[in-house]
Design a protein around this motif. Structure first.
Motif, PDB file in Angstrom:
ATOM      1  N   ARG A 227       0.836  -1.203   0.000  1.00 39.66           N
ATOM      2  CA  ARG A 227       0.000   0.000   0.000  1.00 39.66           C
ATOM      3  C   ARG A 227       0.877   1.262   0.000  1.00 39.66           C
ATOM      4  N   ALA A 228       1.954   1.247   0.775  1.00 42.03           N
ATOM      5  CA  ALA A 228       2.861   2.394   0.796  1.00 42.03           C
ATOM      6  C   ALA A 228       3.487   2.607  -0.580  1.00 42.03           C
ATOM      7  N   ALA A 229       3.879   1.510  -1.236  1.00 44.41           N
ATOM      8  CA  ALA A 229       4.459   1.610  -2.576  1.00 44.41           C
ATOM      9  C   ALA A 229       3.424   2.134  -3.572  1.00 44.41           C
ATOM     10  N   ALA A 230       2.174   1.673  -3.429  1.00 46.99           N
ATOM     11  CA  ALA A 230       1.115   2.117  -4.336  1.00 46.99           C
ATOM     12  C   ALA A 230       0.849   3.610  -4.188  1.00 46.99           C
ATOM     13  N   LEU A 231       0.830   4.081  -2.949  1.00 42.06           N
ATOM     14  CA  LEU A 231       0.578   5.505  -2.719  1.00 42.06           C
ATOM     15  C   LEU A 231       1.712   6.357  -3.277  1.00 42.06           C
ATOM     16  N   SER A 232       2.955   5.901  -3.102  1.00 46.22           N
ATOM     17  CA  SER A 232       4.092   6.689  -3.590  1.00 46.22           C
ATOM     18  C   SER A 232       4.187   6.678  -5.109  1.00 46.22           C
ATOM     19  N   ARG A 233       3.736   5.584  -5.733  1.00 45.62           N
ATOM     20  CA  ARG A 233       3.815   5.469  -7.190  1.00 45.62           C
ATOM     21  C   ARG A 233       2.499   5.805  -7.887  1.00 45.62           C
ATOM     22  N   GLN A 234       1.495   6.153  -7.075  1.00 44.97           N
ATOM     23  CA  GLN A 234       0.171   6.515  -7.596  1.00 44.97           C
ATOM     24  C   GLN A 234      -0.474   5.363  -8.376  1.00 44.97           C
ATOM     25  N   TRP A 235      -0.349   4.163  -7.824  1.00 39.35           N
ATOM     26  CA  TRP A 235      -1.036   3.012  -8.383  1.00 39.35           C
ATOM     27  C   TRP A 235      -2.447   2.934  -7.797  1.00 39.35           C
ATOM     28  N   PRO A 236      -3.429   2.524  -8.578  1.00 36.62           N
ATOM     29  CA  PRO A 236      -4.780   2.340  -8.040  1.00 36.62           C
ATOM     30  C   PRO A 236      -4.808   1.292  -6.933  1.00 36.62           C
ATOM     31  N   VAL A 237      -5.677   1.504  -5.955  1.00 36.08           N
ATOM     32  CA  VAL A 237      -5.846   0.566  -4.842  1.00 36.08           C
ATOM     33  C   VAL A 237      -7.305   0.128  -4.808  1.00 36.08           C
ATOM     34  N   LEU A 238      -7.544  -1.170  -4.978  1.00 37.09           N
ATOM     35  CA  LEU A 238      -8.899  -1.713  -4.917  1.00 37.09           C
ATOM     36  C   LEU A 238      -9.070  -2.519  -3.637  1.00 37.09           C
ATOM     37  N   HIS A 239     -10.294  -2.528  -3.110  1.00 38.60           N
ATOM     38  CA  HIS A 239     -10.605  -3.308  -1.920  1.00 38.60           C
ATOM     39  C   HIS A 239     -11.774  -4.232  -2.242  1.00 38.60           C
ATOM     40  N   PHE A 240     -11.509  -5.535  -2.196  1.00 35.85           N
ATOM     41  CA  PHE A 240     -12.534  -6.533  -2.442  1.00 35.85           C
ATOM     42  C   PHE A 240     -12.944  -7.175  -1.133  1.00 35.85           C
ATOM     43  N   GLU A 241     -14.238  -7.421  -0.979  1.00 34.07           N
ATOM     44  CA  GLU A 241     -14.751  -8.040   0.235  1.00 34.07           C
ATOM     45  C   GLU A 241     -15.035  -9.511   0.007  1.00 34.07           C
ATOM     46  N   LYS A 242     -15.046 -10.277   1.097  1.00 36.95           N
ATOM     47  CA  LYS A 242     -15.363 -11.689   1.014  1.00 36.95           C
ATOM     48  C   LYS A 242     -16.794 -11.882   0.552  1.00 36.95           C
ATOM     49  N   ALA A 243     -17.044 -13.055  -0.012  1.00 36.52           N
ATOM     50  CA  ALA A 243     -18.380 -13.345  -0.514  1.00 36.52           C
ATOM     51  C   ALA A 243     -19.439 -13.196   0.569  1.00 36.52           C
ATOM     52  N   ILE A 244     -19.141 -13.679   1.775  1.00 44.76           N
ATOM     53  CA  ILE A 244     -20.132 -13.620   2.853  1.00 44.76           C
ATOM     54  C   ILE A 244     -20.410 -12.182   3.257  1.00 44.76           C
ATOM     55  N   ASP A 245     -19.391 -11.325   3.206  1.00 46.26           N
ATOM     56  CA  ASP A 245     -19.591  -9.918   3.546  1.00 46.26           C
ATOM     57  C   ASP A 245     -20.469  -9.223   2.519  1.00 46.26           C
ATOM     58  N   VAL A 246     -20.267  -9.571   1.257  1.00 45.45           N
ATOM     59  CA  VAL A 246     -21.074  -8.968   0.196  1.00 45.45           C
ATOM     60  C   VAL A 246     -22.521  -9.402   0.324  1.00 45.45           C
ATOM     61  N   GLU A 247     -22.746 -10.689   0.659  1.00 46.45           N
ATOM     62  CA  GLU A 247     -24.118 -11.184   0.805  1.00 46.45           C
ATOM     63  C   GLU A 247     -24.855 -10.453   1.912  1.00 46.45           C
ATOM     64  N   ARG A 248     -24.158 -10.156   3.003  1.00 47.95           N
ATOM     65  CA  ARG A 248     -24.799  -9.460   4.121  1.00 47.95           C
ATOM     66  C   ARG A 248     -25.230  -8.050   3.731  1.00 47.95           C
ATOM     67  N   ARG A 249     -24.472  -7.446   2.808  1.00 39.17           N
ATOM     68  CA  ARG A 249     -24.747  -6.053   2.468  1.00 39.17           C
ATOM     69  C   ARG A 249     -25.669  -5.905   1.261  1.00 39.17           C
ATOM     70  N   ASP A 250     -25.887  -7.015   0.536  1.00 40.87           N
ATOM     71  CA  ASP A 250     -26.640  -6.921  -0.720  1.00 40.87           C
ATOM     72  C   ASP A 250     -28.043  -6.364  -0.541  1.00 40.87           C
ATOM     73  N   ASP A 251     -28.667  -6.645   0.594  1.00 36.92           N
ATOM     74  CA  ASP A 251     -30.054  -6.239   0.785  1.00 36.92           C
ATOM     75  C   ASP A 251     -30.226  -4.727   0.838  1.00 36.92           C
ATOM     76  N   PHE A 252     -29.183  -4.013   1.228  1.00 35.93           N
ATOM     77  CA  PHE A 252     -29.382  -2.570   1.395  1.00 35.93           C
ATOM     78  C   PHE A 252     -28.429  -1.682   0.595  1.00 35.93           C
ATOM     79  N   ASP A 253     -27.426  -2.266  -0.093  1.00 35.76           N
ATOM     80  CA  ASP A 253     -26.583  -1.368  -0.895  1.00 35.76           C
ATOM     81  C   ASP A 253     -26.182  -1.972  -2.234  1.00 35.76           C
ATOM     82  N   MET A 254     -27.092  -2.695  -2.874  1.00 35.64           N
ATOM     83  CA  MET A 254     -26.817  -3.280  -4.179  1.00 35.64           C
ATOM     84  C   MET A 254     -26.420  -2.224  -5.191  1.00 35.64           C
TER      85      MET A 254
END
Length: 276
Positions: A227-254
């Protein structure tokens, strides 16, 4: 005669033939990038299912004895980690390894794919960017996953076998560190690609050289050092959530999920001005 064949542009010049689009690839790391599991989990599953209970105990005890070395290797060198880890498989038959690889993929690995990672692969594919897996995981696990994802080409670690049984040694090149970058360069050269037109996705600081070799590096769930290298080099940073976390949130933020994915896909597949 055909009028269209001799039609000129309004400026008096014949229209230029459209240039063929260059081939492009997206190289994906696996553990921590596409799935929320790591290589140690796959090793324990395999060793716990290699044969009769007495045989399993023997393999698992051998693995446990290597834990201190594995910890040290993890801190120092990813290649060393792979080498020490795969020593545990010495004596397992090739057929059994590939059978367990299919089982692990079907029962566990597919369920632990990051949903947004799968969607990103598809979005890139639709944009004409060919998916390639580049991972330190063993080929007997990567091969069935590649088929599941519709990925034709991949680089993975391979055992050296003798009389149908694993020797505990890895065939060269060992997919770790700089070797990933070297493999990608060779792949691009043999497939008429330019690395500056290709993308790379990874989560570990050990993959910094791999990402830096590509024109469009993208970090996914990066560790602290990456992450430090990405910030210094201006690389994009993506955050992916686990399948179970996505399922919990699907009902209200699809809707928000889809909006974020579209934004992530746009950032990770646009030109070098936005990604490098």
């Amino acid at each position: 005669m055909s009028v269209s064949n001799h039609k000129k542009a309004s400026n008096g010049h014949a229209p230029k033939a459209s240039r063929p689009q260059k081939r492009r690839a997206a190289f994906y790391d696996l553990d921590g990038t596409l799935v929320d599991l790591n290589l140690v989990h796959a090793a324990i599953f395999t060793l716990a299912n290699v044969g009769e209970w007495s045989g399993r105990v023997s393999y698992l005890l051998g693995f446990a004895a290597r834990i201190p070395r594995l910890y040290i290797a993890e801190q120092r060198d990813r290649r060393l980690l792979n080498t020490v880890l795969f020593e545990s498989f010495k004596g397992v038959s090739r057929d059994r390894l590939f059978s367990l690889g299919e089982e692990y993929c079907e029962r566990i690995l597919v369920a632990h794919l990051f949903p947004r990672a799968v969607e990103l692969i598809e979005a890139n594919r639709e944009a004409g960017i060919e998916p390639v897996l580049v991972t330190g995981s063993p080929d007997f696990i990567v091969a069935p996953l590649a088929r599941h994802l519709g990925v034709v080409d991949f680089a993975a670690n391979r055992f050296v076998f003798s009389r149908g049984r694993a020797t505990g040694r890895l065939a060269e090149p060992v997919m770790a560190g700089d070797e990933k970058a070297v493999w990608c360069a060779q792949y691009a050269a043999s497939h008429d690609m330019d690395l500056k037109d290709c993308w790379g996705y990874a989560d570990s600081h050990y993959d910094t050289a791999f990402l830096a070799a590509l024109g469009h590096p993208v970090t996914v769930n990066p560790d602290r050092r990456l992450r430090a290298a990405a910030l210094s080099r201006q690389w994009p940073v993506l955050h992916f959530e686990k399948a179970i976390d996505v399922e919990r949130r699907d009902d209200f933020d699809m809707d928000r999920n889809q909006e974020d994915l579209n934004h992530d896909s746009e950032r990770s597949t646009r030109g070098s001005d936005g990604a490098a």
